[in-house]
Design an enzyme around this catalytic site. Structure first.
Site, PDB file in Angstrom:
ATOM      1  N   LYS A 163       1.206   0.646  15.917  1.00 16.62           N
ATOM      2  CA  LYS A 163       2.445   0.789  15.152  1.00 16.62           C
ATOM      3  C   LYS A 163       2.518   2.104  14.392  1.00 16.62           C
ATOM      4  O   LYS A 163       3.566   2.752  14.351  1.00 16.62           O
ATOM      5  CB  LYS A 163       2.588  -0.375  14.165  1.00 16.62           C
ATOM      6  N   GLN A 164       1.407   2.504  13.771  1.00 12.32           N
ATOM      7  CA  GLN A 164       1.458   3.615  12.826  1.00 12.32           C
ATOM      8  C   GLN A 164       0.069   4.209  12.651  1.00 12.32           C
ATOM      9  O   GLN A 164      -0.905   3.713  13.206  1.00 12.32           O
ATOM     10  CB  GLN A 164       1.985   3.141  11.483  1.00 12.32           C
TER      11      GLN A 164
ATOM     12  N   TRP B 219       0.835  -1.201   0.000  1.00 12.40           N
ATOM     13  CA  TRP B 219       0.000   0.000   0.000  1.00 12.40           C
ATOM     14  C   TRP B 219       0.868   1.248   0.000  1.00 12.40           C
ATOM     15  O   TRP B 219       0.388   2.347  -0.258  1.00 12.40           O
ATOM     16  CB  TRP B 219      -0.952  -0.006   1.194  1.00 12.40           C
ATOM     17  N   ASP B 220       2.182   1.078   0.304  1.00 13.74           N
ATOM     18  CA  ASP B 220       3.103   2.220   0.299  1.00 13.74           C
ATOM     19  C   ASP B 220       2.998   3.006  -0.994  1.00 13.74           C
ATOM     20  O   ASP B 220       3.093   4.234  -0.993  1.00 13.74           O
ATOM     21  CB  ASP B 220       4.543   1.732   0.469  1.00 13.74           C
TER      22      ASP B 220
ATOM     23  N   GLU C 231      -0.106  -2.789  12.291  1.00  8.25           N
ATOM     24  CA  GLU C 231       0.291  -4.190  12.202  1.00  8.25           C
ATOM     25  C   GLU C 231       0.714  -4.796  13.538  1.00  8.25           C
ATOM     26  O   GLU C 231       1.107  -5.965  13.587  1.00  8.25           O
ATOM     27  CB  GLU C 231       1.406  -4.343  11.162  1.00  8.25           C
TER      28      GLU C 231
END
Length: 762
Positions: free
Chosen positions: A579-580, A383-384, A512
């Site tokens: 995580k993000q 997905w980056d 994640e």
């Protein structure tokens, strides 16, 4: 044969110094200024590319180095493929090697990296040194240079040319000035070149060796090589997939050099050498012209590479350099100018440069998190691309953005097969993709089976491309099949619960750290919007819309905690560390219809629970959402947080994490650029107008976005404290809606001013 001295890059401190990133931090390890042993510390080698091929360039300015970051040599689309295994990106032999020798040693061998900081012996190419010699080398990114002084290495962001200059004292105590320039020609997809100008301060025989060095190669097989005349060549193939690749190098030297002598053709390497009798103070220039082709380009890669290399050599270095400069100049017409912060300006331009090194119009390959710089994450596509890298291309380079999307178009059938394998309709894109569109996530990682939001991330990019370009032919031919496929998948994957609502179970969200669970709020909102994209596309094209799309979209559960005023990350989320960025992305890029109060609640709640050790793009989206809310002070704080801890000296490249991770991390560069393109501008795509709601941090004097593109128009946006000016350069009249709801239309050659929002009180 060319005897011209290469064009010099502008030095920092001149009028164009903001475009040139340099290091000259070569300091004696011990013994004073004239120490024979010196250290280049805090050094992470840069890379350059033309969107098709690229090279990591070590401290020596050419060739292969294993550390501090391995120099790899990638070309678009070259992957392994083994049944039952994940694919890997292939690195080619080090094609940039052009080493200089006086017979007692070589320039390249003067640079090495110690195995440890407590001394080592003459073993395996390591330098001899006492404990005091190595005291300066505690930095893990240290390069040791023996006999090197007056060192300087520069990257010119305007052209991608990397220049390395030094004075070299050989083991025989002969002094030689050496200057390299390396370019990957943006005007010639298959071509690169390296030139070295040597000024000896001694008399005798100078040797220059041109090599295709197999030490740079990974995941290759059936390598063959040879040479004839001034040309050496090498063919190889990617393991498993068998995709062929060919490299050809043509070497030119100064008059009187004679013909190159083949040196070796073994162990996956080949080389040729020129010998020249030299006199003190004279300059001697050698240039190698390299061409690369693969089986993705032609059925005869070696013949294609040979033709491209010979044509490049015929054109000469000066012509290549000028053509490359012109091609980059066209790319840089679309600039991001940061007024009032020189360091931030360099970081922004570096971020844009690194993105452009790994993509080009007409190349149907999607960049991995590290692009063409390395094989981090095996070179897979996540997905980056669609979420972090791609939007920064769409705003100013839609022709490149379309080519990147072609990667998904060409793998739609694989996505359909993936969905069918799990008993679902439509198209399910893999979490990690490589050569052929099959799932390529390593078997030990649960993300491949559970991180399903990737299909919606792809759909969002396809819908954004339609909004930004209005290309109905593209929508019908390429966009509609993908949007329809993703909608069919979600209508099949969502399940009706006893509560009468639709649920998406057993998924991993963008966070994640989470185990597989139910009703990830990001996944459900993204699926809902993807279903609605397909409904809208069907209406635009006069195609039938499956009634299940709207029914599933309207019935999907979107969790919300009324008491706390936030969206729980997933069913059962208990406030644990994440995580993000995850839930905060409902506001951007998904534009979930929610109040500023809810957006602020999500932001405050999850920023406090986000791991500081997480990836770099998290702070970028936090900055964008803060800017959307008018919290400009917080937005700028997160802008700084999104770049400063992650950027590695001296060439402003992102690492994935504060302490390491993927490098060079294009995902971080792309997220960082979005802060300026979409955050401070408030720019949002619509089919019938542009939305513009700008803010400006107090720390900056202004931000200028040059040559933005929307539906055939070309425009600039200049954000200043007293107002934001939009200038339309070309195209049909442009409708604009500002943050206060006022709509204006600007004609080609004209401009309008919209309010720049005042920051919220601190």
């Amino acid at each position: 044969m060319s005897t011209n001295t290469p064009t010099q890059a502008d030095e920092p401190g001149t009028a164009s110094g903001e475009w040139v990133l340099s290091t000259d931090a070569l300091s004696p390890a011990s013994g004073g200024e004239d120490s024979h042993l010196a250290a280049l510390t805090g050094y992470y080698p840069t890379f350059t590319g033309n969107g098709y091929l690229a090279a990591r360039v070590p401290a020596a300015g050419n060739g292969f180095a294993a550390a501090p970051v391995a120099t790899q040599f990638h070309v678009a689309g070259l992957y392994t493929s083994h049944e039952g295994q994940w694919a890997r990106k292939v690195s080619l032999p080090a094609w940039s090697a052009l080493d200089v020798s006086d017979g007692s040693g070589t320039f390249n061998d003067s640079f090495t990296v110690p195995a440890s900081g407590d001394g080592c012996s003459e073993d395996g190419g390591q330098l001899v040194g006492g404990e005091e010699d190595w005291a300066a080398l505690a930095d893990p990114a240290a390069v040791v240079a023996r006999g090197i002084s007056q060192y300087r290495q520069s990257l010119d962001l305007r052209t991608g040319v990397i220049t390395t200059a030094a004075r070299w004292t050989s083991p025989a105590d002969r002094v030689t000035d050496v200057r390299y320039e390396l370019l990957t020609d943006r005007s010639r997809q298959h071509v690169a070149a390296v030139t070295v100008t040597v000024t000896p301060h001694w008399s005798g025989t100078l040797e220059v060796t041109d090599a295709l060095d197999g030490r740079g190669a990974t995941w290759t097989r059936d390598t063959r090589c040879g040479g004839e005349g001034r040309r050496i060549w090498l063919t190889t193939a990617a393991e498993g997939s068998g995709t062929a690749a060919a490299l050809v190098s043509v070497l030119h030297g100064p008059d009187g050099a004679g013909a190159p002598v083949p040196v070796s053709a073994a162990d996956g390497s080949t080389s040729q050498r020129l010998r020249v009798d030299v006199a003190p103070g004279h300059r001697y220039t050698f240039t190698k012209y390299v061409a690369i082709a693969t089986g993705h380009d032609t059925d005869a890669p070696l013949a294609a590479a040979r033709t491209a290399a010979e044509e490049a050599a015929g054109a000469g270095w000066a012509r290549l350099a000028e053509d490359n400069r012109r091609a980059w100049r066209r790319a840089w017409e679309a600039d991001i100018v940061v007024h009032g912060d020189a360091r931030l300006q360099r970081q922004v331009r570096a971020a844009k440069f690194y993105l452009l090194t790994s993509v080009r119009a007409g190349s149907p390959w999607s960049p991995s998190p590290a692009g063409l710089s390395s094989d981090n994450y095996n070179g897979h596509v996540f997905w980056d691309t669609e979420t972090w890298i791609w939007p920064s291309l769409l705003a100013q380079h839609p022709e490149i953005a379309e080519s990147v999307l072609d990667y998904r178009v060409h793998r739609l059938e694989a996505a359909r097969a993936y969905a069918a394998a799990y008993g679902h309709r439509g198209a399910r894109f893999p979490w990690e993709s490589a050569l052929d569109g099959r799932e390529s996530t390593p078997a030990w990682a649960p993300t491949g089976a559970h991180e399903l939001h990737i299909s919606s991330d792809v759909a969002l990019a396809f819908w954004q491309y339609w909004l930004a370009t209005g290309d109905e032919g593209w929508l019908r031919e390429k966009g509609w099949p993908v949007l329809r496929g993703v909608a069919d998948f979600w209508a099949s994957r969502a399940v009706a619960g006893e509560d009468g609502r639709y649920h998406i179970r057993d998924v991993i969200p963008p966070d994640e750290y989470a185990d597989p669970g139910d009703d990830s709020v990001y996944t459900n909102v993204a699926a809902r919007e993807s279903l609605r994209f397909a409904v809208q596309a069907a209406e635009l094209l006069g195609e039938p819309a499956d009634p299940r799309w709207a029914r599933t979209a309207d019935g999907l559960v979107v969790l919300f905690d009324q008491e706390r005023g936030i969206h729980p990350e997933f069913d059962g989320y208990d406030g644990r560390l994440i995580k993000q960025a995850d839930v905060v992305m409902l506001a951007y890029p998904w534009e979930n219809p929610q109040s500023d109060e809810v957006t602020r609640g999500d932001l405050e709640y999850y920023v406090a629970r986000t791991d500081d050790g997480g990836p770099s793009m998290t702070d970028s989206v936090h900055a964008i959402v803060h800017a959307q809310l008018g919290d400009v002070r917080a937005a700028f704080e997160h802008t700084r947080r999104s770049v400063d801890p992650f950027v590695r000296a001296p060439f402003d490249q992102f690492a994935e994490g504060r302490t390491g991770g993927a490098f060079t991390f294009l995902t971080g560069h792309g997220g960082f650029l979005q802060v300026f393109l979409y955050g401070y501008s408030g720019l949002r795509w619509r089919a019938d107008r542009l939305l513009l709601d700008p803010v400006l941090p107090e720390e900056l004097e202004g931000i200028t976005l040059r040559r933005l593109r929307w539906r055939g128009r070309s425009l600039d946006i200049d954000i200043r404290r007293d107002g934001t000016t939009l200038r339309l350069h070309e195209g049909q009249p442009l409708p604009v809606e500002s943050g206060d709801g006022v709509r204006q239309t600007v004609a080609a050659g004209g401009e309008i001013v919209v309010p720049t929002r005042a920051p919220l009180p601190a």
